[in-house]
Design a protein around this motif. Structure first.
Motif, PDB file in Angstrom:
ATOM      1  N   ALA A 208       0.851  -1.186   0.000  1.00  0.00           N
ATOM      2  CA  ALA A 208       0.000   0.000   0.000  1.00  0.00           C
ATOM      3  C   ALA A 208       0.888   1.238   0.000  1.00  0.00           C
ATOM      4  N   LEU A 209       0.325   2.359  -0.339  1.00  0.00           N
ATOM      5  CA  LEU A 209       1.050   3.627  -0.234  1.00  0.00           C
ATOM      6  C   LEU A 209       0.888   4.242   1.145  1.00  0.00           C
ATOM      7  N   ASN A 210      -0.319   4.206   1.665  1.00  0.00           N
ATOM      8  CA  ASN A 210      -0.635   4.921   2.898  1.00  0.00           C
ATOM      9  C   ASN A 210      -0.542   4.021   4.126  1.00  0.00           C
ATOM     10  N   PRO A 211      -0.386   4.602   5.317  1.00  0.00           N
ATOM     11  CA  PRO A 211      -0.381   3.802   6.545  1.00  0.00           C
ATOM     12  C   PRO A 211      -1.655   2.973   6.662  1.00  0.00           C
ATOM     13  N   HIS A 212      -1.521   1.742   7.133  1.00  0.00           N
ATOM     14  CA  HIS A 212      -2.670   0.852   7.328  1.00  0.00           C
ATOM     15  C   HIS A 212      -3.428   0.609   6.032  1.00  0.00           C
ATOM     16  N   GLY A 220      -6.321   8.308   2.852  1.00  0.00           N
ATOM     17  CA  GLY A 220      -5.958   8.427   1.444  1.00  0.00           C
ATOM     18  C   GLY A 220      -6.660   7.373   0.608  1.00  0.00           C
ATOM     19  N   ARG A 221      -6.814   7.644  -0.689  1.00  0.00           N
ATOM     20  CA  ARG A 221      -7.613   6.784  -1.551  1.00  0.00           C
ATOM     21  C   ARG A 221      -6.801   6.058  -2.627  1.00  0.00           C
ATOM     22  N   HIS A 222      -5.485   6.162  -2.575  1.00  0.00           N
ATOM     23  CA  HIS A 222      -4.690   5.486  -3.597  1.00  0.00           C
ATOM     24  C   HIS A 222      -4.956   3.981  -3.627  1.00  0.00           C
TER      25      HIS A 222
END
Length: 328
Positions: A208-212, A220-222
């Protein structure tokens, strides 16, 4: 330089070898590699060096490389700086020397004279002082070879490979570089290179890009809008990708043997984990180019020059991987 090339054995792949930046530990690493009889037994070598460079490398390593003169490439040598190279420092002269050797290797690969290139560590400051305008050597390889498709540095420790969607860019620019097209291209590249290295059905975990992993859009929505749809598309195409997994746990799964490769979103997301898992044996591959180009996954280590303390684990692994890829 020597005036001839050794005749290529029909059973062995031919690998071009450069000594990297002359200011660093590259010459010592290559000299130690050459001193191992197993090196000559596994490949035909073309040393992109001159006799002075070979002699200096042997002195750094404390080994006799007289026999290796027959492997020196006979082409014209670049001009040496007056007084020789400054050691333990980034210089334009060292950068120009390293780039010239790499150009020769690329020329040999274009004409089919070698099947892979191994280069000892480079120094980006030296390369930029020498006039390289690209962000790193991979982008330089792209331009030299006329490659306009997706490329990525791949990093390897025994049993695990990584590729990344973005690489040598500012952290502030990472998010904009995570697109459906780039995630898809990076996933395909990692799968393809793993198959080329002998993994018949690669299992790839995706960071993933974002934490958790974004907490279902709260951070975040990436993951929802880009990464998961890319994974779905690749799975529908027959590739074995899973995720996205939070980057603080995915390498626990990888270390446990759940994946053959991990696709990361940015440079340090994978590099920190890989160097903790195998710094003394890590390898970097220029992925997405038409020829295999391998190098140790560490730098020029100016602080170790002349001390006889350079670890050869990474250069040995890089050489063996270059041989394997050239053979395939």
């Amino acid at each position: 330089m020597s005036t001839h090339l050794v005749e290529q054995s029909p059973e062995l792949p031919r690998v071009a070898v450069t000594f990297g930046d002359p200011a660093g530990i590259g010459p010592e690493l290559v000299a130690r590699l050459l001193a191992d009889p197993k090196t000559r037994e596994s490949a035909d070598l073309v040393l992109l060096a001159d006799e002075e460079e070979l002699h200096s490398a042997g002195e750094d390593a404390g080994v006799d490389l007289d026999w290796a003169r027959e492997l020196l490439h006979p082409g014209p040598a670049p001009e040496r700086p007056g007084g020789g190279f400054q050691r333990k420092a980034a210089t334009a002269e060292g950068g120009r020397w390293a780039l010239d050797r790499l150009r020769t290797g690329l020329d040999l690969a274009r004409t089919g004279e070698v099947g892979a290139i191994l280069f000892a560590p480079l120094n980006k400051s030296s390369l930029h002082l020498a006039g390289m305008t690209q962000s790193d050597e991979l982008r330089w390889f792209e331009e030299e070879l006329g490659v306009d498709s997706f490329t990525s540095e791949l990093n390897v420790v025994p049993g695990l490979w990584t590729a990344r969607v973005t690489s040598h860019v500012s952290i502030a620019d990472v998010a904009a570089g995570i697109t459906y097209e780039r995630v898809t291209a990076a996933g395909r590249l990692l799968d393809r290179v793993l198959r080329g290295a002998g993994v018949d059905a690669p299992r790839i975990g995706v960071c993933a890009l974002n934490p958790h992993a974004g907490e279902n859009g709260h951070f975040g929505r990436h993951e929802l809008d880009i990464i998961t749809p890319a994974i779905t598309g690749l799975r529908e195409a027959g590739l074995d990708l899973s995720g996205p997994f939070p980057s603080d746990t995915i390498f626990l799964k990888a270390r446990a043997g759940e994946f053959d490769g991990v696709l990361t979103m940015y440079h340090d997301q994978g590099q920190i984990a890989m160097k903790l898992m195998g710094f003394d044996g890590g390898v970097t591959i220029a992925g997405g180019l038409p020829i295999p180009i391998c190098t140790p996954a560490h730098g020029t280590a100016f602080d170790l020059v002349g001390r006889g303390a350079a670890n050869t684990g990474s250069v040995r692994n890089a050489f063996e991987l270059a041989v394997r890829l050239a053979r395939r």
